[in-house]
Design a protein around this motif. Structure first.
Motif, PDB file in Angstrom:
ATOM      1  N   VAL A  95      49.491  49.434  32.655  1.00 33.26           N
ATOM      2  CA  VAL A  95      49.714  48.091  32.755  1.00 33.26           C
ATOM      3  C   VAL A  95      48.299  47.283  33.328  1.00 33.26           C
ATOM      4  O   VAL A  95      47.858  46.183  32.584  1.00 33.26           O
ATOM      5  CB  VAL A  95      50.738  47.485  33.667  1.00 33.26           C
ATOM      6  CG1 VAL A  95      50.862  45.970  33.866  1.00 33.26           C
ATOM      7  CG2 VAL A  95      52.187  47.951  32.829  1.00 33.26           C
ATOM      8  N   THR A  96      47.803  47.847  34.337  1.00 31.94           N
ATOM      9  CA  THR A  96      46.343  47.308  34.693  1.00 31.94           C
ATOM     10  C   THR A  96      45.567  47.214  33.738  1.00 31.94           C
ATOM     11  O   THR A  96      44.880  46.105  33.680  1.00 31.94           O
ATOM     12  CB  THR A  96      46.068  48.216  35.972  1.00 31.94           C
ATOM     13  OG1 THR A  96      47.153  48.395  36.965  1.00 31.94           O
ATOM     14  CG2 THR A  96      44.575  47.667  36.515  1.00 31.94           C
ATOM     15  N   GLU A  97      45.275  48.175  32.902  1.00 32.71           N
ATOM     16  CA  GLU A  97      44.323  48.198  31.858  1.00 32.71           C
ATOM     17  C   GLU A  97      44.538  47.219  30.803  1.00 32.71           C
ATOM     18  O   GLU A  97      43.683  46.438  30.551  1.00 32.71           O
ATOM     19  CB  GLU A  97      44.516  49.599  31.079  1.00 32.71           C
ATOM     20  CG  GLU A  97      43.274  50.329  30.946  1.00 32.71           C
ATOM     21  CD  GLU A  97      43.678  51.592  30.100  1.00 32.71           C
ATOM     22  OE1 GLU A  97      43.606  51.759  29.124  1.00 32.71           O
ATOM     23  OE2 GLU A  97      43.668  52.847  31.093  1.00 32.71           O
ATOM     24  N   THR A  98      46.115  47.098  30.421  1.00 32.70           N
ATOM     25  CA  THR A  98      46.204  45.854  29.494  1.00 32.70           C
ATOM     26  C   THR A  98      45.913  44.822  30.159  1.00 32.70           C
ATOM     27  O   THR A  98      45.335  43.788  29.458  1.00 32.70           O
ATOM     28  CB  THR A  98      47.734  46.052  29.218  1.00 32.70           C
ATOM     29  OG1 THR A  98      48.051  47.397  28.940  1.00 32.70           O
ATOM     30  CG2 THR A  98      48.024  45.213  28.100  1.00 32.70           C
ATOM     31  N   LEU A  99      46.162  44.364  31.537  1.00 33.59           N
ATOM     32  CA  LEU A  99      45.963  43.186  32.066  1.00 33.59           C
ATOM     33  C   LEU A  99      44.363  43.000  32.093  1.00 33.59           C
ATOM     34  O   LEU A  99      44.059  41.664  32.011  1.00 33.59           O
ATOM     35  CB  LEU A  99      46.820  43.058  33.375  1.00 33.59           C
ATOM     36  CG  LEU A  99      48.249  42.946  33.072  1.00 33.59           C
ATOM     37  CD1 LEU A  99      48.967  42.730  34.464  1.00 33.59           C
ATOM     38  CD2 LEU A  99      48.905  41.802  32.370  1.00 33.59           C
ATOM     39  N   VAL A 100      43.764  43.774  32.481  1.00 35.77           N
ATOM     40  CA  VAL A 100      42.316  43.655  32.727  1.00 35.77           C
ATOM     41  C   VAL A 100      41.816  43.265  31.311  1.00 35.77           C
ATOM     42  O   VAL A 100      41.002  42.068  31.363  1.00 35.77           O
ATOM     43  CB  VAL A 100      41.633  44.989  33.243  1.00 35.77           C
ATOM     44  CG1 VAL A 100      40.112  44.897  32.901  1.00 35.77           C
ATOM     45  CG2 VAL A 100      41.908  44.987  34.489  1.00 35.77           C
ATOM     46  N   ARG A 101      42.124  43.634  30.240  1.00 31.24           N
ATOM     47  CA  ARG A 101      41.795  43.318  28.984  1.00 31.24           C
ATOM     48  C   ARG A 101      42.241  41.997  28.620  1.00 31.24           C
ATOM     49  O   ARG A 101      41.407  41.099  28.150  1.00 31.24           O
ATOM     50  CB  ARG A 101      42.320  44.101  27.819  1.00 31.24           C
ATOM     51  CG  ARG A 101      41.678  45.569  27.668  1.00 31.24           C
ATOM     52  CD  ARG A 101      41.744  46.118  26.336  1.00 31.24           C
ATOM     53  NE  ARG A 101      43.161  46.517  25.818  1.00 31.24           N
ATOM     54  CZ  ARG A 101      43.803  47.522  26.493  1.00 31.24           C
ATOM     55  NH1 ARG A 101      43.009  48.473  27.018  1.00 31.24           N
ATOM     56  NH2 ARG A 101      45.234  47.691  26.459  1.00 31.24           N
ATOM     57  N   ALA A 102      43.363  41.526  29.063  1.00 30.43           N
ATOM     58  CA  ALA A 102      43.827  40.209  28.621  1.00 30.43           C
ATOM     59  C   ALA A 102      43.289  39.112  29.649  1.00 30.43           C
ATOM     60  O   ALA A 102      43.079  37.848  29.384  1.00 30.43           O
ATOM     61  CB  ALA A 102      45.381  40.020  28.874  1.00 30.43           C
ATOM     62  N   LEU A 103      43.189  39.473  30.994  1.00 32.28           N
ATOM     63  CA  LEU A 103      42.600  38.649  32.147  1.00 32.28           C
ATOM     64  C   LEU A 103      41.282  38.661  32.645  1.00 32.28           C
ATOM     65  O   LEU A 103      40.767  37.473  33.185  1.00 32.28           O
ATOM     66  CB  LEU A 103      43.727  38.528  33.094  1.00 32.28           C
ATOM     67  CG  LEU A 103      45.228  38.023  33.222  1.00 32.28           C
ATOM     68  CD1 LEU A 103      45.924  38.125  31.941  1.00 32.28           C
ATOM     69  CD2 LEU A 103      45.759  38.125  34.546  1.00 32.28           C
ATOM     70  N   GLY A 104      40.795  39.714  32.451  1.00 35.04           N
ATOM     71  CA  GLY A 104      39.500  39.812  32.991  1.00 35.04           C
ATOM     72  C   GLY A 104      39.634  40.624  34.319  1.00 35.04           C
ATOM     73  O   GLY A 104      40.578  40.507  35.052  1.00 35.04           O
ATOM     74  N   ARG A 105      38.830  41.626  34.659  1.00 36.07           N
ATOM     75  CA  ARG A 105      38.767  42.239  35.865  1.00 36.07           C
ATOM     76  C   ARG A 105      39.123  41.673  37.045  1.00 36.07           C
ATOM     77  O   ARG A 105      39.789  41.838  37.897  1.00 36.07           O
ATOM     78  CB  ARG A 105      37.536  43.173  35.834  1.00 36.07           C
ATOM     79  CG  ARG A 105      37.737  44.394  37.030  1.00 36.07           C
ATOM     80  CD  ARG A 105      36.605  45.485  36.850  1.00 36.07           C
ATOM     81  NE  ARG A 105      36.803  46.119  35.430  1.00 36.07           N
ATOM     82  CZ  ARG A 105      38.021  47.024  35.284  1.00 36.07           C
ATOM     83  NH1 ARG A 105      38.730  47.372  36.301  1.00 36.07           N
ATOM     84  NH2 ARG A 105      38.100  47.741  34.095  1.00 36.07           N
ATOM     85  N   GLY A 106      38.366  40.535  37.138  1.00 36.39           N
ATOM     86  CA  GLY A 106      38.421  39.659  38.328  1.00 36.39           C
ATOM     87  C   GLY A 106      39.952  38.948  38.693  1.00 36.39           C
ATOM     88  O   GLY A 106      39.821  38.466  39.751  1.00 36.39           O
ATOM     89  N   HIS A 107      40.611  38.986  37.674  1.00 35.18           N
ATOM     90  CA  HIS A 107      41.924  38.463  37.802  1.00 35.18           C
ATOM     91  C   HIS A 107      43.090  39.280  38.026  1.00 35.18           C
ATOM     92  O   HIS A 107      44.198  39.105  37.803  1.00 35.18           O
ATOM     93  CB  HIS A 107      42.084  37.116  36.940  1.00 35.18           C
ATOM     94  CG  HIS A 107      40.987  36.399  37.067  1.00 35.18           C
ATOM     95  ND1 HIS A 107      40.775  35.361  38.152  1.00 35.18           N
ATOM     96  CD2 HIS A 107      39.962  35.794  36.214  1.00 35.18           C
ATOM     97  CE1 HIS A 107      39.754  34.775  38.347  1.00 35.18           C
ATOM     98  NE2 HIS A 107      39.396  34.870  36.878  1.00 35.18           N
ATOM     99  N   VAL A 108      42.740  40.814  38.304  1.00 34.16           N
ATOM    100  CA  VAL A 108      43.827  41.883  38.142  1.00 34.16           C
ATOM    101  C   VAL A 108      43.294  42.337  39.409  1.00 34.16           C
ATOM    102  O   VAL A 108      42.572  42.979  39.486  1.00 34.16           O
ATOM    103  CB  VAL A 108      43.810  42.714  37.124  1.00 34.16           C
ATOM    104  CG1 VAL A 108      45.019  43.616  37.261  1.00 34.16           C
ATOM    105  CG2 VAL A 108      43.955  42.029  35.638  1.00 34.16           C
ATOM    106  N   LEU A 109      44.094  42.070  40.527  1.00 30.47           N
ATOM    107  CA  LEU A 109      43.827  42.584  41.798  1.00 30.47           C
ATOM    108  C   LEU A 109      44.787  43.745  42.324  1.00 30.47           C
ATOM    109  O   LEU A 109      45.795  43.677  42.268  1.00 30.47           O
ATOM    110  CB  LEU A 109      43.860  41.407  42.761  1.00 30.47           C
ATOM    111  CG  LEU A 109      43.557  39.892  42.586  1.00 30.47           C
ATOM    112  CD1 LEU A 109      43.998  39.069  43.442  1.00 30.47           C
ATOM    113  CD2 LEU A 109      42.083  39.992  42.167  1.00 30.47           C
ATOM    114  N   ILE A 110      43.864  44.838  42.648  1.00 28.26           N
ATOM    115  CA  ILE A 110      44.496  46.091  43.092  1.00 28.26           C
ATOM    116  C   ILE A 110      43.911  46.775  44.254  1.00 28.26           C
ATOM    117  O   ILE A 110      44.821  47.795  44.866  1.00 28.26           O
ATOM    118  CB  ILE A 110      44.354  47.428  41.800  1.00 28.26           C
ATOM    119  CG1 ILE A 110      42.593  47.356  41.651  1.00 28.26           C
ATOM    120  CG2 ILE A 110      45.103  46.992  40.401  1.00 28.26           C
ATOM    121  CD1 ILE A 110      42.329  48.431  40.571  1.00 28.26           C
TER     122      ILE A 110
END
Ligand code: FAD
Ligand code: 2HG
Ligand code: ZN
Length: 475
Positions: free
Chosen positions: A14-29
């Motif tokens: 899910v993180t990978e999918t969201l990084v593609r959709a939102l950009g790495r800066g907006h998926v906080l892990i």
């Protein structure tokens, strides 16, 4: 339950999918960064989240919903995280979604669309992440003599989306009502990822169920609000604020009745007591303009086109023999100074520890009897408890804050809410149910009511991905 490895792989996917959709800066892990989103404003509620997603558009919100839904992960919508019932933070594992993986927090603060004010309709469209104070400044800057009818002390952080989702009330409810009265349209993302766009702001529209009214106050359990079309009201150029010392609650209720009858521009009638005032003064280094102690304080604000409102207020206070018990201000700084005694109650109480927060309403006729009764009810179950009461008395809404008992000791909450139910009141006036009030929902909602609410939840969010553990009790 999925094995832990599968759980971790799923979050990674899910993180990978969201990084593609939102950009790495907006998926906080990063766990430290995620932790700053998982505790609520009061410090009472905290949980675990798999990650925080920060979509910047409606399309990105759709991507987040679809990715989480496909993976069976729950979502917790979050705005300014100023909510006071634990609804904006996750409880942790084992609730909703697949019941195993911690949820994803969807922070909507990047949805900061602010359309030009529509002068003809007296409306404005704002993104879910716009703060109340940004909205207020935007509307004032239009120069159209309009303003937004809901105001509250958390204005610098609370967002349009959060205020819609909680049906926030605030200090001007007595004149303009709460968020539900201001919502002329919404844009929503549903649990299946579909977008409902209803931002035309039609004054009349009887086409089917009142979806906007339903979503307003749904606390993130039915849909994600991405934007709102909001009604505006004429701004009043003249404003007078008065802090009035009174003998007791009954005198405050009587004065409010007179103010309602005789002062056309009554905008706020806020009640507090000596304990709260002392705490605020101590916490904020403030000095009350009225010599204490007093049995009750009413902070009144009236607004109108000219200083006639000051005369109306003065006449009303003179008739009640209260001129010498009143501090009045008409200039902004003086008014803010008086408001501080009321608005700083929440932070002052929190500075002492984690309070039990009970946000109740009662028929106005029951208010005077409630005040001694609630002190007695709390004392009967806890000798260490300190009760601080304040609220929007014009709406019969009292914030009962109890300090002393451990946060998860429910005895005082139970005693107060049983009393409120017995007095025909509501266990939640304006903050919502969240996680905090679920176990008392049955006190003022019948099985039929709760069944209808559950049917709505099941229809709009059959997999239970939106804010599990909030508002409805487990089956
Ligand atoms: P959050 O706290 O982030 O979220 C609140 C709820 O809304 C959660 O259930 C969350 O899941 C949901 N949510 C948030 N954004 C969305 C979205 N875009 N779509 C769907 N669901 C969403 N409240 C009053 O009513 N009146 C007051 O006078 C008042 N005064 C306050 C004073 C202080 C000092 C503080 C700290 C709080 C006060 N509050 C008051 C409570 C709080 O400010 C309101 O409940 C406010 O509406 C929450 O907005 P938020 O953006 O912080 O929402
Ligand atoms: C208020 O009116 C807010 O001050 C917060 O609704 C109430 O902190 C509280 O209990
Ligand atoms: Zn309030």
């Amino acid at each position: 339950m999925l094995p832990v490895a599968a759980d971790g792989q799923k979050v990674a996917r899910v993180t990978e999918t969201l990084v593609r959709a939102l950009g790495r800066g907006h998926v906080l892990i990063d766990p430290d960064v995620v932790a700053s989103y998982t505790a609520d404003w009061t410090g009472r509620w905290q949980g675990q989240a798999a990650l925080v997603a920060r979509p910047g558009s409606t399309a990105e919100v759709v991507s987040v919903v679809q990715a989480c839904r496909a993976a069976g992960m729950a979502l917790v919508p979050q705005g300014g995280n100023t909510g006071l019932v634990g609804g904006s933070v996750p409880a942790g594992r084992a609730e909703g979604g697949d019941g195993n993986t911690p949820p994803v927090i969807v922070s909507l603060v990047r949805l900061r669309r602010l359309d030009p004010v529509d002068r003809a309709a007296a409306q404005v469209t704002a993104g879910a992440g716009v703060t109340l104070s940004a909205l207020q400044h935007h509307v004032a800057a239009s120069g159209y003599g309009l303003t937004f009818g809901v105001d509250l002390a958390a204005r610098d952080s609370a967002t349009v989306g959060g205020m819609v989702a909680t049906n926030a009330g605030g200090i001007h409810f007595i004149r303009y009502g709460g968020m539900r009265q201001q919502v002329a349209g919404l844009e929503l993302v549903l649990a299946d990822g579909q977008v409902v766009e209803r931002l035309q702001g039609l004054a009349k529209d009887n086409t089917g169920y009142d979806l906007l009214g339903l979503i307003t106050g749904s606390e993130g359990t039915l849909a994600i609000v991405t934007a709102a079309r909001l009604r505006l009201v004429p701004s009043q150029p003249f404003r007078v604020t008065a802090l009035i010392g009174l003998s007791d609650t009954a005198a405050a209720v009587e004065l409010m009745a007179a103010l309602r009858r005789e002062v056309a521009g009554l905008e706020a009638a806020e009640l507090f007591y000596q304990e709260g005032l002392d705490l605020v003064c101590q916490y904020g280094g403030l000095v009350s303009p009225l010599a204490g102690p007093r049995g009750a304080y009413l902070l009144v604000e009236c607004a109108g086109g000219d200083d006639g409102v000051t005369d109306q207020l003065a006449q009303c206070l003179a008739a009640a023999g209260l001129e010498d018990d009143t501090a009045v201000a008409t200039e902004a700084a003086g008014r803010q100074g008086l408001w501080a005694f009321r608005e700083r109650h929440t932070e002052a109480v929190n500075s002492v520890g984690v309070p039990h927060k009970l946000d109740i309403s009662l028929p106005l006729g029951a208010l005077a009897a409630f005040v001694p009764a609630v002190h007695d009810a709390v004392a009967a179950v806890s000798s260490e408890a300190k009760v601080v009461l304040w609220g929007h008395a014009g709406d019969g809404n009292i914030h009962v804050n109890v300090m002393g008992p451990a946060p998860d000791d429910n005895a005082v909450d139970d005693a107060v809410l049983q009393l409120v139910a017995a007095m025909q009141g509501s266990i939640s006036a304006e903050h919502g149910i969240g996680r905090a009030k679920i176990r008392w929902l049955h006190l003022t909602r019948s099985p039929a009511d709760i069944g209808a609410m559950r049917a709505i939840k099941d229809a709009l969010d059959p997999s239970g991905v939106f804010n599990p553990g909030v508002m409805l009790p487990p089956i």
